[in-house]
Design a protein around this motif. Structure first.
Motif, PDB file in Angstrom:
ATOM      1  N   LEU A  79       0.872  -1.172   0.000  1.00  0.00           N
ATOM      2  CA  LEU A  79       0.000   0.000   0.000  1.00  0.00           C
ATOM      3  C   LEU A  79       0.909   1.222   0.000  1.00  0.00           C
ATOM      4  CD1 LEU A  79      -2.902   1.140   0.206  1.00  0.00           C
ATOM      5  CD2 LEU A  79      -2.645   1.066   2.685  1.00  0.00           C
ATOM      6  N   ASP A  80       0.850   1.991  -1.085  1.00  0.00           N
ATOM      7  CA  ASP A  80       1.751   3.135  -1.285  1.00  0.00           C
ATOM      8  C   ASP A  80       3.210   2.723  -1.112  1.00  0.00           C
ATOM      9  OD1 ASP A  80      -0.259   4.918  -1.925  1.00  0.00           O
ATOM     10  OD2 ASP A  80      -0.437   5.734   0.096  1.00  0.00           O
ATOM     11  N   GLY A  81       3.569   1.544  -1.637  1.00  0.00           N
ATOM     12  CA  GLY A  81       4.954   1.075  -1.617  1.00  0.00           C
ATOM     13  C   GLY A  81       5.384   0.390  -0.338  1.00  0.00           C
ATOM     14  N   GLU A  82       4.548   0.396   0.687  1.00  0.00           N
ATOM     15  CA  GLU A  82       4.880  -0.246   1.962  1.00  0.00           C
ATOM     16  C   GLU A  82       4.246  -1.635   2.020  1.00  0.00           C
ATOM     17  OE1 GLU A  82       6.727   1.054   4.586  1.00  0.00           O
ATOM     18  OE2 GLU A  82       7.208   2.749   3.279  1.00  0.00           O
ATOM     19  N   SER A  83       5.054  -2.653   2.341  1.00  0.00           N
ATOM     20  CA  SER A  83       4.533  -4.018   2.449  1.00  0.00           C
ATOM     21  C   SER A  83       3.634  -4.147   3.673  1.00  0.00           C
ATOM     22  CB  SER A  83       5.681  -5.027   2.565  1.00  0.00           C
ATOM     23  OG  SER A  83       6.421  -5.042   1.367  1.00  0.00           O
ATOM     24  N   GLN A  85       1.843  -6.242   6.696  1.00  0.00           N
ATOM     25  CA  GLN A  85       2.082  -7.431   7.513  1.00  0.00           C
ATOM     26  C   GLN A  85       0.908  -8.384   7.306  1.00  0.00           C
ATOM     27  OE1 GLN A  85       2.777  -6.560  11.650  1.00  0.00           O
ATOM     28  NE2 GLN A  85       4.063  -4.795  11.173  1.00  0.00           N
ATOM     29  N   ASN A  86       1.199  -9.678   7.380  1.00  0.00           N
ATOM     30  CA  ASN A  86       0.143 -10.684   7.216  1.00  0.00           C
ATOM     31  C   ASN A  86      -0.943 -10.520   8.281  1.00  0.00           C
ATOM     32  OD1 ASN A  86       1.557 -11.756   5.107  1.00  0.00           O
ATOM     33  ND2 ASN A  86       2.359 -13.495   6.246  1.00  0.00           N
ATOM     34  N   CYS A  87      -2.179 -10.513   7.840  1.00  0.00           N
ATOM     35  CA  CYS A  87      -3.368 -10.521   8.704  1.00  0.00           C
ATOM     36  C   CYS A  87      -3.484  -9.315   9.641  1.00  0.00           C
ATOM     37  CB  CYS A  87      -3.433 -11.826   9.502  1.00  0.00           C
ATOM     38  SG  CYS A  87      -3.443 -13.268   8.430  1.00  0.00           S
ATOM     39  N   VAL A  88      -2.844  -8.197   9.287  1.00  0.00           N
ATOM     40  CA  VAL A  88      -2.948  -6.971  10.085  1.00  0.00           C
ATOM     41  C   VAL A  88      -3.697  -5.933   9.248  1.00  0.00           C
ATOM     42  CG1 VAL A  88      -1.693  -5.112  11.243  1.00  0.00           C
ATOM     43  CG2 VAL A  88      -0.814  -7.462  11.319  1.00  0.00           C
ATOM     44  N   PRO A  89      -4.878  -5.496   9.695  1.00  0.00           N
ATOM     45  CA  PRO A  89      -5.659  -4.513   8.927  1.00  0.00           C
ATOM     46  C   PRO A  89      -4.946  -3.162   8.844  1.00  0.00           C
ATOM     47  CG  PRO A  89      -6.984  -5.478  10.695  1.00  0.00           C
ATOM     48  CD  PRO A  89      -5.577  -5.902  10.919  1.00  0.00           C
ATOM     49  N   THR A  90      -4.994  -2.555   7.665  1.00  0.00           N
ATOM     50  CA  THR A  90      -4.430  -1.231   7.447  1.00  0.00           C
ATOM     51  C   THR A  90      -5.513  -0.361   6.822  1.00  0.00           C
ATOM     52  OG1 THR A  90      -2.262  -2.212   7.051  1.00  0.00           O
ATOM     53  CG2 THR A  90      -2.577   0.046   6.298  1.00  0.00           C
ATOM     54  N   GLN A  91      -5.711   0.821   7.396  1.00  0.00           N
ATOM     55  CA  GLN A  91      -6.774   1.709   6.928  1.00  0.00           C
ATOM     56  C   GLN A  91      -6.498   2.181   5.503  1.00  0.00           C
ATOM     57  OE1 GLN A  91      -7.413   5.161   9.384  1.00  0.00           O
ATOM     58  NE2 GLN A  91      -9.361   5.628   8.425  1.00  0.00           N
ATOM     59  N   LEU A  92      -7.576   2.196   4.689  1.00  0.00           N
ATOM     60  CA  LEU A  92      -7.484   2.682   3.314  1.00  0.00           C
ATOM     61  C   LEU A  92      -7.995   4.113   3.226  1.00  0.00           C
ATOM     62  CD1 LEU A  92      -8.783  -0.394   1.257  1.00  0.00           C
ATOM     63  CD2 LEU A  92      -6.461   0.533   1.265  1.00  0.00           C
ATOM     64  N   ARG A  99      -0.738  -2.630  -4.644  1.00  0.00           N
ATOM     65  CA  ARG A  99      -0.165  -3.592  -5.601  1.00  0.00           C
ATOM     66  C   ARG A  99      -0.229  -4.976  -4.958  1.00  0.00           C
ATOM     67  NH1 ARG A  99       2.343  -1.227  -9.982  1.00  0.00           N
ATOM     68  NH2 ARG A  99       2.845   0.979  -9.709  1.00  0.00           N
ATOM     69  N   PHE A 100      -0.572  -5.957  -5.778  1.00  0.00           N
ATOM     70  CA  PHE A 100      -0.709  -7.331  -5.303  1.00  0.00           C
ATOM     71  C   PHE A 100       0.362  -8.193  -5.940  1.00  0.00           C
ATOM     72  CE2 PHE A 100      -4.960  -5.426  -5.303  1.00  0.00           C
ATOM     73  CZ  PHE A 100      -5.338  -5.599  -3.984  1.00  0.00           C
ATOM     74  N   GLY A 101       1.139  -8.899  -5.097  1.00  0.00           N
ATOM     75  CA  GLY A 101       2.157  -9.817  -5.597  1.00  0.00           C
ATOM     76  C   GLY A 101       3.161  -9.122  -6.500  1.00  0.00           C
ATOM     77  N   MET A 102       3.571  -9.816  -7.565  1.00  0.00           N
ATOM     78  CA  MET A 102       4.557  -9.286  -8.507  1.00  0.00           C
ATOM     79  C   MET A 102       3.889  -8.658  -9.729  1.00  0.00           C
ATOM     80  SD  MET A 102       7.180 -10.032  -6.774  1.00  0.00           S
ATOM     81  CE  MET A 102       8.462  -9.573  -7.900  1.00  0.00           C
ATOM     82  N   SER A 103       2.562  -8.540  -9.693  1.00  0.00           N
ATOM     83  CA  SER A 103       1.812  -7.969 -10.817  1.00  0.00           C
ATOM     84  C   SER A 103       2.221  -6.508 -11.023  1.00  0.00           C
ATOM     85  CB  SER A 103       0.308  -8.043 -10.529  1.00  0.00           C
ATOM     86  OG  SER A 103      -0.409  -7.353 -11.536  1.00  0.00           O
TER      87      SER A 103
END
Length: 195
Positions: A79-83, A85-92, A99-103
């Motif tokens: 999200l905006d270049g920041e990875s 963390q698994n299963c931690v909600p981040t406000q949109l 970006r998802f994966g290597m797409s």
């Protein structure tokens, strides 16, 4: 649950690849959406080889609004270049890029609160109406007719009946409508030249 859905904003993701707009994905009417490669379990399907079957989720949190969660994907979510963390909600927020994966596709976030705002404005109008009714009811000098009108107990009692035969008279109409209750009056036009 229907009431809860009405308080959820409409979220769209503008999908771009190398600066070219591909589509706009709309997320509305649900409290969560799964994104990934699994065609039956995901609300939004992505086909890039690096996308996990259940890659990410967008959820609606009552206090913090829309949230993005990486569901333990192999290639991750940014999200905006920041990875994330698994299963931690981040406000949109509107304008952010996912970006998802290597797409090489990017997903620009837009959050539309118009529907939510209209719902709250309607609720506010309804509450103001209710307050006005309560204020009228608190008046110790309120008469019975005003009370009935305020409470919505006064019903329309006028019925127009058209296309009757010229031979129909008052007793015929009284008999026809006797099951509807007491008839106050019947008026039949008598100027036959204007028919």
């Amino acid at each position: 649950l229907e009431e809860d859905k009405k308080s959820i904003p409409i979220l769209t993701l503008e999908v771009e690849k190398e600066g070219k707009s591909l589509e706009t994905a709309t997320f509305e009417g649900n409290s969560y959406f799964i994104l990934g490669a699994h065609r039956r379990k995901c609300h939004y399907v992505m086909e890039h080889p690096s996308i996990s079957r259940l890659h990410s989720a967008i959820i609606h949190d009552e206090e913090n609004g829309p949230q993005l969660i990486d569901l333990g994907s192999k290639a991750g979510t940014t999200l905006d270049g920041e990875s994330l963390q698994n299963c931690v909600p981040t406000q949109l927020k509107s304008g952010q890029i996912i970006r998802f994966g290597m797409s090489t596709r990017s997903y620009k976030v837009n959050i539309d609160y118009t529907v939510v705002q209209k719902r709250f404005e309607q609720e506010q109008r309804n509450l103001q109406k209710d307050l006005q009714i309560l204020q009228k009811l608190e008046d110790p000098n309120i008469d019975q007719e005003t009370l009935k009108t305020t409470l919505g107990l006064v019903k329309q009692d006028t019925v127009y009946v058209g296309n009757l035969a010229y031979s129909v008279e008052t007793p015929d109409l009284e008999e026809m409508f006797e099951d509807c209750g007491k008839i106050k009056s019947i008026r039949i036009p008598s100027d036959f030249s204007s028919k």
